[in-house]
Design a protein around this motif. Structure first.
Motif, PDB file in Angstrom:
ATOM      1  N   PHE A  38       0.516  -0.879   0.530  1.00 63.60           N
ATOM      2  CA  PHE A  38       0.037   0.125   0.036  1.00 63.60           C
ATOM      3  C   PHE A  38       1.090   1.402   0.178  1.00 63.60           C
ATOM      4  N   ALA A  39       2.179   0.960   0.675  1.00 59.65           N
ATOM      5  CA  ALA A  39       3.043   2.499   1.103  1.00 59.65           C
ATOM      6  C   ALA A  39       3.832   2.857  -0.630  1.00 59.65           C
ATOM      7  N   VAL A  40       4.059   1.694  -0.849  1.00 59.61           N
ATOM      8  CA  VAL A  40       4.600   2.166  -2.422  1.00 59.61           C
ATOM      9  C   VAL A  40       4.049   2.174  -3.349  1.00 59.61           C
ATOM     10  N   THR A  41       2.248   2.165  -3.441  1.00 61.99           N
ATOM     11  CA  THR A  41       1.306   2.574  -4.401  1.00 61.99           C
ATOM     12  C   THR A  41       0.803   3.770  -4.223  1.00 61.99           C
ATOM     13  N   ALA A  42       1.048   3.601  -3.304  1.00 60.81           N
ATOM     14  CA  ALA A  42      -0.062   5.123  -2.652  1.00 60.81           C
ATOM     15  C   ALA A  42       1.514   6.594  -2.775  1.00 60.81           C
ATOM     16  N   LEU A  43       2.733   5.959  -2.082  1.00 62.71           N
ATOM     17  CA  LEU A  43       3.649   7.079  -2.726  1.00 62.71           C
ATOM     18  C   LEU A  43       3.786   7.650  -4.213  1.00 62.71           C
ATOM     19  N   ALA A  73       2.132  11.754   7.786  1.00 64.13           N
ATOM     20  CA  ALA A  73       0.400  11.617   8.166  1.00 64.13           C
ATOM     21  C   ALA A  73      -0.167  10.224   8.467  1.00 64.13           C
ATOM     22  N   GLU A  74      -0.228   9.462   7.595  1.00 62.99           N
ATOM     23  CA  GLU A  74       0.332   7.535   7.368  1.00 62.99           C
ATOM     24  C   GLU A  74       0.842   7.001   7.770  1.00 62.99           C
ATOM     25  N   TYR A  75       2.032   6.732   8.025  1.00 66.85           N
ATOM     26  CA  TYR A  75       3.340   6.282   9.224  1.00 66.85           C
ATOM     27  C   TYR A  75       2.515   6.648  10.729  1.00 66.85           C
ATOM     28  N   GLY A  76       2.429   8.060  10.783  1.00 63.21           N
ATOM     29  CA  GLY A  76       1.961   8.602  12.196  1.00 63.21           C
ATOM     30  C   GLY A  76       0.821   8.253  12.734  1.00 63.21           C
ATOM     31  N   ARG A  77       0.120   7.606  12.432  1.00 57.43           N
ATOM     32  CA  ARG A  77      -1.849   7.053  12.567  1.00 57.43           C
ATOM     33  C   ARG A  77      -0.738   5.398  12.650  1.00 57.43           C
ATOM     34  N   GLN A  78      -0.045   4.491  12.558  1.00 55.46           N
ATOM     35  CA  GLN A  78       0.036   3.193  12.777  1.00 55.46           C
ATOM     36  C   GLN A  78      -0.286   3.551  14.700  1.00 55.46           C
ATOM     37  N   PRO A  79      -0.799   2.485  15.311  1.00 58.37           N
ATOM     38  CA  PRO A  79      -1.202   0.959  14.789  1.00 58.37           C
ATOM     39  C   PRO A  79      -2.630   0.757  14.389  1.00 58.37           C
ATOM     40  N   TRP A  80      -3.216   1.934  13.669  1.00 63.23           N
ATOM     41  CA  TRP A  80      -4.728   2.033  13.394  1.00 63.23           C
ATOM     42  C   TRP A  80      -5.004   2.465  12.410  1.00 63.23           C
ATOM     43  N   SER A  81      -6.004   1.949  11.442  1.00 62.49           N
ATOM     44  CA  SER A  81      -6.344   1.791   9.875  1.00 62.49           C
ATOM     45  C   SER A  81      -7.299   2.988  10.247  1.00 62.49           C
ATOM     46  N   ILE A  82      -8.665   2.848  11.140  1.00 59.34           N
ATOM     47  CA  ILE A  82      -8.805   4.191  11.716  1.00 59.34           C
ATOM     48  C   ILE A  82      -8.638   4.451  13.124  1.00 59.34           C
ATOM     49  N   TYR A  83      -7.779   5.725  13.354  1.00 62.90           N
ATOM     50  CA  TYR A  83      -7.712   5.949  14.693  1.00 62.90           C
ATOM     51  C   TYR A  83      -8.427   5.302  15.503  1.00 62.90           C
TER      52      TYR A  83
END
Lengths: 519, 379
Positions: A14-19, A446-456
């Motif tokens: 997901f990270a590769v394709t989104a970036l 923004a997105e790594y920072g949300r981990q460990p959640w997909s929905i916070y």
């Protein structure tokens, strides 16, 4: 148990394709409005050179846009293919903005982009201008809806969990639309897109001026980019700063991590200019701090405190322990919907259901979670500090660097001497990659920072993945990497080819290296 | 406004409408892509073929994206289960689609025969592969797909990619491709003249004939040999969706039930057969505009027939029939369905208006002279 390897490789894909997708989006967002500005000038002045500008910059825009479209479809597919449980669990909320994006924005953008390229001889000047405007509105509206969807992942408002359907359901659509996190993200992201486009035009125009070719064309493009870029860079920094970060716990957790704030400080907190964060000791080995500044930009007040990592984790520990009860009650309810005792227990603890689900990464039966497992879950609730801290700082430094560049470019544009300032022109060329680096880092923060959640606070990333084998995802990831590498080489080749050709690629006979007699 | 049961039914119709819109709009430019290497014999001719859809392919592709988004929003369980279950098929569609945007936009930007020829075959892949895979996927829906849910509604697909390539599904795949080629050929007849026109007219006839034959064969096969699915427990359309809260049996001929249950249902396949014949006839009579309308009705009819036969199922499960997804138990909440209906009612008419305007602006025959005169500005 869901395999950690599967989740990790799915995240990587997901990270590769989104970036990768995000390499093309910002330029599209910004170029559409640059093209509107150029075409408006053409509409007012009727000077051919402005039409040529729209057409030439439009050509480069088109090369970029094609890959934006190509890689965008991947993103829509991937929620279903690789994040099936996520799609089921939150599709009731998350799917709606995506569908509305299609209906309201993509159709508009994609229909009018065809007329933008091919409608020049079929439409009056005024109508063609309107086509360009609709294209720009469409592309920016699509950013709005996708960021509403993304904003909800960061700060899940307007929704409730239903144990019958075993998913989150929408309870207030307008709360989702006007989610402050989504709105802040939208303004920040599109402004950054305008900066990207401005720097792209500024840098390439500078290259032509340095080479002493197509001067009239390049100078006009440079001036326009300088003005557009200055306003946008200012807006990225002023509007898109950390103002969104006080809303909701996800953002507060990110803020603590990216500021390396281990402890809650007395308000107003100091801003850590530089530090060497140490995860082991939960403190900074070295830091340079400016008093008061962080509290001011983070909370816009002198009295509000910003929570530190250790305090956030302590609170999360309580929520995980509460959440254990919610998970057990939910399991009972799934077996028997009429279990009244379980319902009472569930309703009393459902706010912390998501935190209880964090334990599923370590044990199938959450009531059997050991203190060591709970500690692991607690520690996972705050992302690693170093990538957040440095990612954010590099982004900010680049942002101020770009603001400085645009300020000087604008200043010397007004003075009318920019084309003699070779240092400024070289700076602009060298800085072409800067907005891309900054935007990609912004995505990571923004997105790594949300981990460990997909929905916070609602759904851990670990539970979101599809039931695939890691081998499947390794295979598809290899496919994506291959396709994307080849496509990037082709795109860069064409981009460089057409940049070198410059406006002569239009075949009008008016530009560098063209022989008017032969044209 | 509407009760939950009605909304679920409306969304079944709307998803159908979006898929039909996709087949008609994106279908004709995919058909153009599938025909490209065969009806364009040299570079100029191929550029003519490509430029008939140059201003429109991107807008058309949004039918696909929107249909995907609408399934995500209206039937999250279907989106999740189908996309993850058909993992490699979906990857194949996706990767085939990669060739379209870049193929269209990059092909004529370099003056080199190998470069251009490669992209032409890329456009062929992007036009031919997705319809085949969608057809294969639809074919498998009739057979049932091996998946089941656990207590938390996590779906697991237990089949393989190769199991999807069974004879009935492959037939459906070829049917889907021939339908799309029929649609593309009729569109190309409107926009071209001379040699290309002659070639696509032939293609229109043969793809129409093949569509007719395969559609009839698929229907016969379904009637005689394929085990359909039927719900045996009470259905409450207004209940909160829970796919595990029902019982389902498998029986031969179950996919024909709706035709005896509802008198109007048989008119869907009958209209389809008539539309195919009319489309072939009209293209013989040099009436490409009318033929295109007929093949568009064909697309609607074939998708409609599939939908009516499966109703109320969307994705039956062969390994655990009660996990089957139906329109009653895979829908979103009432609020989301209502909201999305509002958005569709507002925006879909607007989309149709400005898309029609775009086609009107760009209408007319594309010729090799036009390509030569606009060498730098067209694809």
């Amino acid at each position: 148990m869901i395999s950690t390897e599967l989740v990790d490789i799915s995240r990587l894909q997901f990270a590769v394709t989104a970036l990768y997708h995000f390499l093309f989006v910002p330029l599209t967002l910004g170029m559409t409005f640059m093209l509107v500005t150029m075409e408006l000038t053409y509409l007012i002045t009727s000077k051919q050179i402005y039409k040529d500008m729209v057409k030439f910059w439009g050509k480069l825009f088109g090369i970029n846009f094609a890959l934006g479209v190509t890689t965008g479809i991947t993103m829509e597919f991937q929620f279903g293919t690789n994040w099936a449980y996520y799609s089921h669990y939150v599709g009731d909320i998350f799917g709606a903005p995506l569908a509305i994006e299609g209906l309201m924005a993509f159709f508009l953008e994609s229909t009018f982009i065809g007329l933008f390229f091919f409608g020049w001889d079929k439409l009056s000047k005024g109508k063609h201008f309107m086509v360009t405007v609709f294209m720009a509105i469409g592309s920016n509206l699509s950013a709005l809806w996708i960021l509403i969807a993304n904003g909800w992942m960061q700060n899940p408002v307007g929704s409730e969990f239903s144990f019958t359907t075993m998913r989150m359901e929408m309870s207030d659509f307008w709360a989702i639309v006007f989610n402050p996190v989504a709105q802040a993200k939208f303004v920040h992201t599109v402004s950054a897109g305008y900066v990207t486009a401005s720097l792209f035009v500024l840098g390439i125009s500078s290259y032509y001026i340095l080479k002493g070719r197509d001067l009239e064309f390049a100078k006009r493009s440079f001036r326009m980019a300088a003005g557009f870029g200055f306003a946008s860079a200012l807006s990225v920094i002023v509007l898109g700063d950390e103002s969104g970060y006080t809303v909701g716990e996800a953002q507060q957790t990110k803020l603590a991590a990216m500021e390396a704030m281990w402890h809650t400080e007395a308000a107003p907190a100091g801003f850590t200019l530089f530090a060497i964060p140490n995860e082991e000791t939960q403190s900074n080995d070295y830091e340079i701090s400016i008093p008061y500044v962080m509290g001011l930009i983070g909370t816009r007040s002198l009295t509000k405190t910003i929570p530190g990592i250790i305090e956030i984790k302590a609170k999360n520990r309580e929520r995980i322990i509460n959440g254990e009860i919610a998970v057990k009650a939910l399991e009972a309810l799934r077996k028997n919907k009429n279990d009244a005792a379980a319902l009472v227990l569930f309703n009393g603890h459902k706010e912390d259901l998501g935190f209880g689900l964090l334990l599923k990464k370590y044990t199938e039966d959450v009531s059997a979670a050991t203190p060591a497992m709970i500690q692991l879950a607690v520690d996972s609730t705050v992302p690693k500090v170093a990538p957040m801290f440095f990612g954010f700082r590099i982004m900010v430094v680049l942002g101020f660097g770009m603001l400085a560049l645009f300020s000087l470019a604008l200043l010397y544009s007004i003075k009318g001497t920019f084309f003699h300032k070779r240092w400024l022109l070289r700076w602009a060329v060298l800085f072409i990659p800067a907005p891309w680096i900054a935007m990609e880092l912004g995505w990571v923060v923004a997105e790594y920072g949300r981990q460990p959640w997909s929905i916070y606070g609602v759904l851990p990333t670990h539970l979101s993945a599809s039931s695939l084998t890691p081998a499947n995802v390794y295979g598809s990831l290899a496919g994506f990497v291959t396709f994307y590498t080849v496509l990037l080489i082709i795109e860069m080749y064409l981009m460089l080819k057409y940049t070198r050709m410059g406006p002569s690629s239009l075949g009008t006979g008016r530009y560098h290296n063209e022989n008017p007699a032969a044209a | 406004m509407f009760d939950y049961e009605t909304l679920k039914l409306i969304w079944w119709l709307l998803v159908g409408a979006l898929l039909i819109g996709f087949a008609i709009m994106d279908g004709h430019d995919m058909g153009v892509g599938a025909l490209l290497p065969f009806v364009g014999k040299n570079d100029d001719e191929r550029r003519v073929v490509i430029n008939t859809v140059a201003p429109h392919w991107d807008g058309n592709q949004v039918w696909f994206i929107t249909a995907g988004g609408a399934i995500f929003a209206a039937w999250p369980l279907v989106y999740a289960t189908a996309f993850s279950g058909f993992y490699w098929a979906m990857m194949a569609v996706l990767w085939a689609l990669f060739f379209r945007p870049v193929g269209f936009d990059y092909r004529s930007k370099v003056q080199n025969a190998t470069w251009r020829n490669t992209w032409d075959w890329g456009l062929f892949i992007g036009g031919a592969i997705p319809p085949i895979i969608f057809g294969v996927a639809f074919g498998n829906l009739f057979l049932g797909v091996p998946f089941q849910f656990d207590d938390t509604l996590r779906s697991t697909y237990t089949g393989t990619f190769w199991a999807l390539l069974n004879p009935f599904a492959l037939l459906a795949g070829v049917l889907s491709l021939s339908m799309i080629v029929f649609q593309g050929a009729n569109y190309l007849m409107i926009r071209t003249e001379g040699d290309i026109y002659k070639r696509v007219r032939t293609a229109s006839f043969w793809s129409g004939a093949l569509t007719f034959a395969l559609f009839a064969l698929a229907g016969f096969w379904l009637m005689k040999d394929i085990g359909g699915y039927a719900i045996t427990s009470y259905i409450d359309g207004n209940a909160l969706p829970d796919p595990l809260d029902k019982t389902v049996v498998k029986e031969v001929g179950a996919w024909m039930k709706n035709y005896s249950l509802y008198a109007w249902a048989k008119w869907v396949p009958i209209t389809t057969f008539i539309a195919i014949v009319l489309g072939m006839l009209l293209s013989r009579l040099h009436k490409p505009g009318m033929a295109f309308i007929a093949s568009s009705i064909t697309c609607a009819g074939i998708i409609g027939t599939a939908g009516v036969s499966l109703f109320p199922f969307v994705m039956p499960s062969s390994s655990d029939p009660r996990s089957s997804l139906t329109i009653w138990d895979s829908a979103s909440s009432q609020m989301t369905l209502g909201l999305m209906l509002g958005a569709t009612v507002i925006f879909l008419p607007l989309i149709i208006v400005y898309t029609s305007w775009a086609y009107k602006v760009m209408s007319g025959k594309i010729t090799t002279d036009f390509i030569k005169a606009n060498d730098k500005s067209v694809y």
